[in-house]
Every structure is written in C-alpha cells, then in structure tokens.
Design an enzyme around this catalytic site. Structure first.
Site, PDB file in Angstrom:
ATOM      1  N   TYR A  67      -2.652  -0.726  10.168  1.00 21.19           N
ATOM      2  CA  TYR A  67      -2.679  -1.072   8.737  1.00 21.19           C
ATOM      3  C   TYR A  67      -1.348  -0.697   8.087  1.00 21.19           C
ATOM      4  O   TYR A  67      -0.710  -1.519   7.414  1.00 21.19           O
ATOM      5  CB  TYR A  67      -3.848  -0.362   8.055  1.00 21.19           C
ATOM      6  CG  TYR A  67      -3.963  -0.637   6.567  1.00 21.19           C
ATOM      7  CD1 TYR A  67      -4.597  -1.787   6.106  1.00 21.19           C
ATOM      8  CD2 TYR A  67      -3.435   0.254   5.627  1.00 21.19           C
ATOM      9  CE1 TYR A  67      -4.704  -2.051   4.738  1.00 21.19           C
ATOM     10  CE2 TYR A  67      -3.539   0.003   4.266  1.00 21.19           C
ATOM     11  CZ  TYR A  67      -4.169  -1.145   3.827  1.00 21.19           C
ATOM     12  OH  TYR A  67      -4.269  -1.400   2.470  1.00 21.19           O
ATOM     13  N   SER A  87       0.872  -1.174   0.000  1.00 24.44           N
ATOM     14  CA  SER A  87       0.000   0.000   0.000  1.00 24.44           C
ATOM     15  C   SER A  87       0.908   1.223   0.000  1.00 24.44           C
ATOM     16  O   SER A  87       2.088   1.118   0.365  1.00 24.44           O
ATOM     17  CB  SER A  87      -0.852  -0.029   1.277  1.00 24.44           C
ATOM     18  OG  SER A  87      -1.340   1.253   1.586  1.00 24.44           O
TER      19      SER A  87
HETATM   20  P1  NDP Z   1     -11.560  -5.827   0.309  1.00 27.67           P
HETATM   21  O1  NDP Z   1     -11.913  -5.356   1.663  1.00 27.67           O
HETATM   22  O2  NDP Z   1     -12.471  -5.563  -0.832  1.00 27.67           O
HETATM   23  O3  NDP Z   1     -11.260  -7.390   0.336  1.00 27.67           O
HETATM   24  C1  NDP Z   1     -10.437  -7.898   1.332  1.00 27.67           C
HETATM   25  C2  NDP Z   1     -10.544  -9.389   1.331  1.00 27.67           C
HETATM   26  O4  NDP Z   1      -9.783  -9.881   2.451  1.00 27.67           O
HETATM   27  C3  NDP Z   1     -11.977  -9.874   1.506  1.00 27.67           C
HETATM   28  O5  NDP Z   1     -12.210 -10.966   0.645  1.00 27.67           O
HETATM   29  C4  NDP Z   1     -12.012 -10.318   2.967  1.00 27.67           C
HETATM   30  O6  NDP Z   1     -12.909 -11.354   3.228  1.00 27.67           O
HETATM   31  C5  NDP Z   1     -10.586 -10.794   3.154  1.00 27.67           C
HETATM   32  N1  NDP Z   1     -10.258 -10.837   4.579  1.00 27.67           N
HETATM   33  C6  NDP Z   1     -10.259  -9.812   5.453  1.00 27.67           C
HETATM   34  N2  NDP Z   1      -9.982 -10.249   6.686  1.00 27.67           N
HETATM   35  C7  NDP Z   1      -9.812 -11.592   6.588  1.00 27.67           C
HETATM   36  C8  NDP Z   1      -9.531 -12.616   7.510  1.00 27.67           C
HETATM   37  N3  NDP Z   1      -9.410 -12.347   8.827  1.00 27.67           N
HETATM   38  N4  NDP Z   1      -9.435 -13.882   7.079  1.00 27.67           N
HETATM   39  C9  NDP Z   1      -9.592 -14.165   5.758  1.00 27.67           C
HETATM   40  N5  NDP Z   1      -9.866 -13.242   4.837  1.00 27.67           N
HETATM   41  C10 NDP Z   1      -9.979 -11.959   5.231  1.00 27.67           C
HETATM   42  O7  NDP Z   1     -10.117  -5.197   0.025  1.00 27.67           O
HETATM   43  P2  NDP Z   1      -9.359  -4.818  -1.326  1.00 27.67           P
HETATM   44  O8  NDP Z   1      -9.726  -5.768  -2.381  1.00 27.67           O
HETATM   45  O9  NDP Z   1      -9.504  -3.377  -1.531  1.00 27.67           O
HETATM   46  O10 NDP Z   1      -7.859  -5.055  -0.887  1.00 27.67           O
HETATM   47  C11 NDP Z   1      -7.071  -6.134  -1.356  1.00 27.67           C
HETATM   48  C12 NDP Z   1      -5.639  -5.855  -0.977  1.00 27.67           C
HETATM   49  O11 NDP Z   1      -5.188  -4.659  -1.631  1.00 27.67           O
HETATM   50  C13 NDP Z   1      -5.445  -5.627   0.517  1.00 27.67           C
HETATM   51  O12 NDP Z   1      -4.232  -6.219   0.911  1.00 27.67           O
HETATM   52  C14 NDP Z   1      -5.359  -4.118   0.629  1.00 27.67           C
HETATM   53  O13 NDP Z   1      -4.631  -3.735   1.749  1.00 27.67           O
HETATM   54  C15 NDP Z   1      -4.647  -3.781  -0.662  1.00 27.67           C
HETATM   55  N6  NDP Z   1      -4.819  -2.411  -1.129  1.00 27.67           N
HETATM   56  C16 NDP Z   1      -6.050  -1.980  -1.556  1.00 27.67           C
HETATM   57  C17 NDP Z   1      -6.208  -0.700  -2.023  1.00 27.67           C
HETATM   58  C18 NDP Z   1      -7.513  -0.183  -2.523  1.00 27.67           C
HETATM   59  O14 NDP Z   1      -7.616   1.001  -2.873  1.00 27.67           O
HETATM   60  N7  NDP Z   1      -8.558  -1.017  -2.582  1.00 27.67           N
HETATM   61  C19 NDP Z   1      -5.074   0.253  -2.072  1.00 27.67           C
HETATM   62  C20 NDP Z   1      -3.835  -0.301  -1.593  1.00 27.67           C
HETATM   63  C21 NDP Z   1      -3.732  -1.592  -1.145  1.00 27.67           C
HETATM   64  P3  NDP Z   1     -14.479 -11.046   3.499  1.00 27.67           P
HETATM   65  O15 NDP Z   1     -14.968 -10.417   2.234  1.00 27.67           O
HETATM   66  O16 NDP Z   1     -15.030 -12.387   3.734  1.00 27.67           O
HETATM   67  O17 NDP Z   1     -14.509 -10.124   4.661  1.00 27.67           O
END
Ligand code: NDP
Length: 264
Positions: A177, A164
């Site tokens: 985070y 990130s």
């Molecule tokens: P989302 O919140 O849309 O998706 C996150 C996913 O992680 C979900 O499928 C969620 O599951 C899963 N998850 C969260 N906690 C757990 C857990 N305890 N056990 C198992 N699964 C878990 O996030 P993004 O798609 O936006 O993010 C994806 C990656 O990209 C992350 O690492 C984020 O930090 C990174 N990122 C995103 C940015 C953005 O602008 N979107 C920018 C920079 C980095 P569930 O749906 O079941 O809760």
C-alpha cells in the site's frame, strides 16, 4: 435535506463553491461506490458534473447512480470494472464509451485503492503485492495514459491522484500500500512535469488524511470511527481542483487537512 453530511461539512469549508461550479463537466471517479469516492461522486453531481462512476461492485454503483438521478439533473453512467484486470484494451473501451456518451472528459479522480495485508515485508505475499500495485498504481497509469487525449481537448482539465501519509514517509507493515502510493506520487510528479509547458491539464495529489470509511476501519480496527472526519469534510478541496484547475497547484502533493483555501 438532499445530503445532510455535505450540508454540515460546508460550514468548515475553506472555499465556498457556487452550486453550478462543475456545470456540464464530465468527471471520472474511480472507487465511486464507497467511502471518499462515493462522497466525491455525489458532491460533483450536486455541483453540476456528469459523473462516470467506476468501481468494482455493480450494486454499489447502481445505488450511487439512483441517488444522482433522484437528486440532480446530471447524467451519470456506471462502469463496473475491476481495476486488477485493467489493460490497454479495457481502457480504450472506456475512452470510446466516454467519447460516445459525452464527447468530452474534464477530469479524473483516481481514488480507488486496495489496502492489502498489513504485515512485514519479510512475510508479504507476492500475489497480494501484485494486486495492490496493480489497483493503486498501474491502473491509474493505464487509465490516465488512455484518456489523456480527451482531457487535452478541453480548455482546462484536472487529474487528481489520491495519496496517503505513508506515500510520503514509509511506515512499517504498510507494505505494498505504501509503496504503491509512493509510485502514484511519482506518476503525478512525472506527468506534471511533462504537461507543464504543453497542456491545459493540471495534476495534483490529495492525501485526504484519516477519513471515516471502511478502509480506515480495516486499517485501524481499534479506533472509534466517531473521532475521524467524514469524507465530506474535504470536498471543498476536491471541488476546487476540478472546478478551477488551478495552475498554482499543478504538480503539488496536497494534504487536505493543511489546505487553507485558494491563495489568490
Ligand atoms: P474505501 O475502501 O471506502 O473505498 C475504496 C473504493 O475503491 C471502493 O469503492 C472500492 O470498491 C474501490 N476499489 C477497490 N479495489 C478496486 C478494484 N480492484 N477495482 C475497482 N474499484 C476498486 O476507501 P476510502 O474511501 O477510505 O479510500 C479512498 C482513497 O483515499 C484511497 O485511495 C485511499 O488509499 C485513500 N486514503 C484514505 C484514507 C482514509 O483514512 N480513509 C487515508 C489516506 C488515504 P468496492 O466498494 O466495490 O470494493
């Protein structure tokens, strides 16, 4: 049209993969039920990979599984697992399940993440800190450590961590985070140095940049989501890393938006 968002994104891709570039590969995607992980899981399967779908919410994983069954000839499996509970035993059980089902593993996309509260360090709840650190940095460590022997058995393999902007320059109120993402970058670089001379595994991290997902909406509630790229915009980079395992990107922190395509 199988996947309209992907078809539209393709025009802007910096690398044009063949439709079978991941044929027969097995790739674990964490957080495969939503956002970027969901896009990656569908994209990988459309390009021939068998995808191990790990996530917290079973119903979301089942929906991805059904989509992959309906649109591809690949065999995915779902692994409902809360990464907060990850330990050596659950990681070993996953190793055995992947080994028994496929007999191989070609890649891991560490994508799942918790945002946690956006509050000053002075007020950050310790329990929330521990949850975020567990999901975002400790679980990827345990998973990687446990699955390395499977990856190492392949002629090439790829481990991608998800960074990130706040993993590279700390920012007020991003608390655990930001710190957990710094830790994941450190894990990637340490692992890369260890593997450089001894293994065919390449590892890198991707900072996807602002992407239209529920996490982005939670972090920036006032933002118009239409102004933010969809996850499919950068799937060329994700495909490239898993299809080619490029040595030139081993150990590299990559900003998805800045990537201009393969240098060779
Ligand atoms: P989302 O919140 O849309 O998706 C996150 C996913 O992680 C979900 O499928 C969620 O599951 C899963 N998850 C969260 N906690 C757990 C857990 N305890 N056990 C198992 N699964 C878990 O996030 P993004 O798609 O936006 O993010 C994806 C990656 O990209 C992350 O690492 C984020 O930090 C990174 N990122 C995103 C940015 C953005 O602008 N979107 C920018 C920079 C980095 P569930 O749906 O079941 O809760």
């Amino acid at each position: 049209m199988t996947y309209p968002e992907l078809n539209e994104a393709r025009a802007g891709w910096r690398w044009q993969p063949s439709s079978d570039c991941l044929s027969g590969r097995v790739i674990l995607v964490t957080g495969a039920g939503d956002g970027i992980g969901l896009a990656a899981a569908k994209t990988f399967a459309l390009h021939g990979a068998h995808v191990v779908l790990l996530g917290r919410t079973r119903s979301k994983l089942e929906a991805v599984f059904d989509w992959i069954e309906a649109h591809t000839d690949t065999q995915s499996v779902i692994v409902p697992m809360d990464l907060e509970e990850m330990n050596d035993d659950s990681a070993d059980a996953l190793y055995n399940a992947v080994s028994d089902t496929y007999g191989r593993l070609d890649g891991i996309l560490h994508n799942a993440s918790l945002l946690g509260p956006k509050v000053p360090i002075a007020h950050y709840p310790t329990r929330e800190w521990q949850r975020v650190m567990m999901v975002n940095s400790t679980a990827p460590f345990i998973l990687t450590k446990s699955l390395l022997p499977l990856l190492d058995a392949q002629a090439q393999a790829t481990v991608v961590f998800t960074a990130s902007g706040v993993a590279r320059k700390g920012r007020a109120y991003w608390g655990a985070y930001a710190v957990s993402k710094f830790a994941q970058e450190g894990l990637m670089e340490t692992l890369a140095d260890e593997l450089a001379q001894t293994s065919n595994i390449i590892t890198a991290s991707i900072n996807p940049g602002g992407t239209r997902t529920s996490m982005r909406a939670a972090a920036y509630p006032a933002e118009n989501p239409e102004t933010v790229p969809l996850p499919e915009a950068h799937m060329d980079l994700y495909l490239y890393l898993f299809a080619q395992a490029p040595k030139a990107l081993h150990g590299q922190p990559i900003n998805a938006r800045d990537w201009t395509g393969p240098s060779d």
